[in-house]
Design an enzyme around this catalytic site. Structure first.
Site, PDB file in Angstrom:
ATOM      1  N   LYS A 283       0.837  -1.208   0.000  1.00 33.75           N
ATOM      2  CA  LYS A 283       0.000   0.000   0.000  1.00 33.75           C
ATOM      3  C   LYS A 283       0.874   1.260   0.000  1.00 33.75           C
ATOM      4  O   LYS A 283       2.044   1.248   0.380  1.00 33.75           O
ATOM      5  CB  LYS A 283      -0.941  -0.006   1.210  1.00 33.75           C
ATOM      6  CG  LYS A 283      -1.998  -1.117   1.169  1.00 33.75           C
ATOM      7  CD  LYS A 283      -3.034  -0.879   0.082  1.00 33.75           C
ATOM      8  CE  LYS A 283      -4.003  -2.049  -0.098  1.00 33.75           C
ATOM      9  NZ  LYS A 283      -4.976  -2.161   0.975  1.00 33.75           N
ATOM     10  N   ARG A 318      -3.063 -10.979   3.717  1.00 32.31           N
ATOM     11  CA  ARG A 318      -3.298 -10.984   2.266  1.00 32.31           C
ATOM     12  C   ARG A 318      -2.117 -10.262   1.619  1.00 32.31           C
ATOM     13  O   ARG A 318      -1.919  -9.059   1.851  1.00 32.31           O
ATOM     14  CB  ARG A 318      -4.619 -10.288   1.945  1.00 32.31           C
ATOM     15  CG  ARG A 318      -4.989 -10.278   0.470  1.00 32.31           C
ATOM     16  CD  ARG A 318      -6.336  -9.590   0.259  1.00 32.31           C
ATOM     17  NE  ARG A 318      -6.749  -9.615  -1.139  1.00 32.31           N
ATOM     18  CZ  ARG A 318      -6.408  -8.690  -2.052  1.00 32.31           C
ATOM     19  NH1 ARG A 318      -5.647  -7.663  -1.693  1.00 32.31           N
ATOM     20  NH2 ARG A 318      -6.837  -8.798  -3.296  1.00 32.31           N
TER      21      ARG A 318
END
Length: 341
Positions: A283, A318
């Site tokens: 991210k 994840r």
């Protein structure tokens, strides 16, 4: 359900020196003796765990049920398999079904626990993809994996009931909805009817607009309340809590500080009484803090965040960088517990 007046966050510890009075977190590897008591507009308190209300105690300590055949008593790794041309970090790499199947097989050979196949990019600013286009992207990948002999769990990352139906027919057996089951009212009843496990994620708004000045009264408690409400909705639709995973949605309608606030107190979400998934891999905040402008250079920072999450007792990660994460998790467990597991 209205917002809680008090929220209890277990102060999780991991290691071999465990007091006799310590309580186990969710049947997993973490334990706690004290809790942080939070409330809106109130000063936080640190209190012994024996002050917990009985219902909260049960949610925090009860062992989590298996999800798609996977025990939740040790960390699980979900491999990201984006069959998209435009995902933020790996768009186009697996757009061809054959390439996606090869990548998924390599992840399985590296020891991944399950695969998460997605056909619609949910990067900030992404537009909604038509149902048929999404189906055409994901179904050949799932069919290809099953034809190659893959017996592991396969999750379909979608917001749409029609896509889930096609993916399940092709061999998927878990539904991961980044909208938290707010986008398509037909998705929860479909999953209930098929007895599917689901992952409910928090996102503020649609991917197209979610990063346009996101605001919260209290990001930690607001996200918790949303997930609690959606879990109750899923239960009412016929999906028992034992088949639900929750994801706080790092990066989905959240600033860098919002993300950090959630990460620092992740153990609060054990109070939902379900396994917790963290999807922080590659991210933007990792690139900003870790000085890695390119998403593909963010494996070290992603792994750092993943290992920090494991200290909170989070059950599932994840990730994009599967072999590196699996190696890191194995060594984290060995070093923290003082033995090979």
């Amino acid at each position: 359900m209205s917002a809680r007046e008090r929220y209890f966050r277990p102060l999780v510890q991991v290691g071999p020196a465990r007091p006799d009075t310590a309580l186990q977190i969710a049947g997993g590897w973490g334990w706690f003796t004290h809790v942080e008591v939070l409330g809106r507009g109130e000063a936080l308190q640190i209190l012994p765990a024996d002050v917990l209300p009985a219902d909260v105690m049960t949610r925090l300590t009860s062992a989590r049920a298996d999800i798609a055949g996977l025990g939740m008593d040790r960390p699980r790794v979900m491999g990201i398999l984006n069959a998209t041309p435009d995902s933020f970090s790996d768009g186009g790499v697996n757009a061809a079904a054959a390439d996606a199947v090869a990548t998924g097989t390599a992840m399985l050979n590296a020891g991944v626990d399950l695969l998460d196949v997605g056909g619609e990019s949910t990067r900030p600013g992404a537009a909604t993809l038509a149902v048929e286009a999404e189906i055409q992207r994901v179904v050949p990948v799932i069919q290809g994996l099953r034809a190659a002999g893959v017996a592991h769990a396969i999750s379909i990352d979608t917001r749409k009931a029609a896509v889930a139906q096609a993916a399940v027919a092709a061999g998927a057996n878990l539904v991961n909805d980044v909208s938290g089951f707010t986008f398509d009212p037909g998705l929860a009843p479909y999953c209930a009817g098929q007895n599917l496990p689901v992952c409910v994620m928090h996102a503020l708004g649609d991917p197209a607009t979610m990063q346009q000045d996101p605001r919260y009264d209290d990001v930690l408690l607001d996200v918790y309340d949303f997930l609690e409400r959606q879990i109750q909705m899923l239960e009412a639709a016929g999906i028992p809590r034992a088949r639900i995973i929750a994801d706080p949605g790092i990066g989905f309608g959240k600033t860098r500080q919002h993300n950090l606030t959630l990460l620092a107190r992740l153990s609060l979400f054990h109070g939902l009484g379900v396994p917790i998934l963290l999807g922080a891999s590659r991210k933007r905040f990792i690139g900003t803090i870790g000085n890695a402008p390119e998403a593909t250079d963010r494996a070290p920072g992603s792994i750092g965040v993943a290992l920090a999450a494991l200290t909170h007792g989070i059950q599932m990660l994840r990730v994009h960088d599967v072999p590196e994460t699996i190696q890191a998790v194995a060594l984290w467990r060995a070093a923290m517990l003082g033995l090979e597991t």
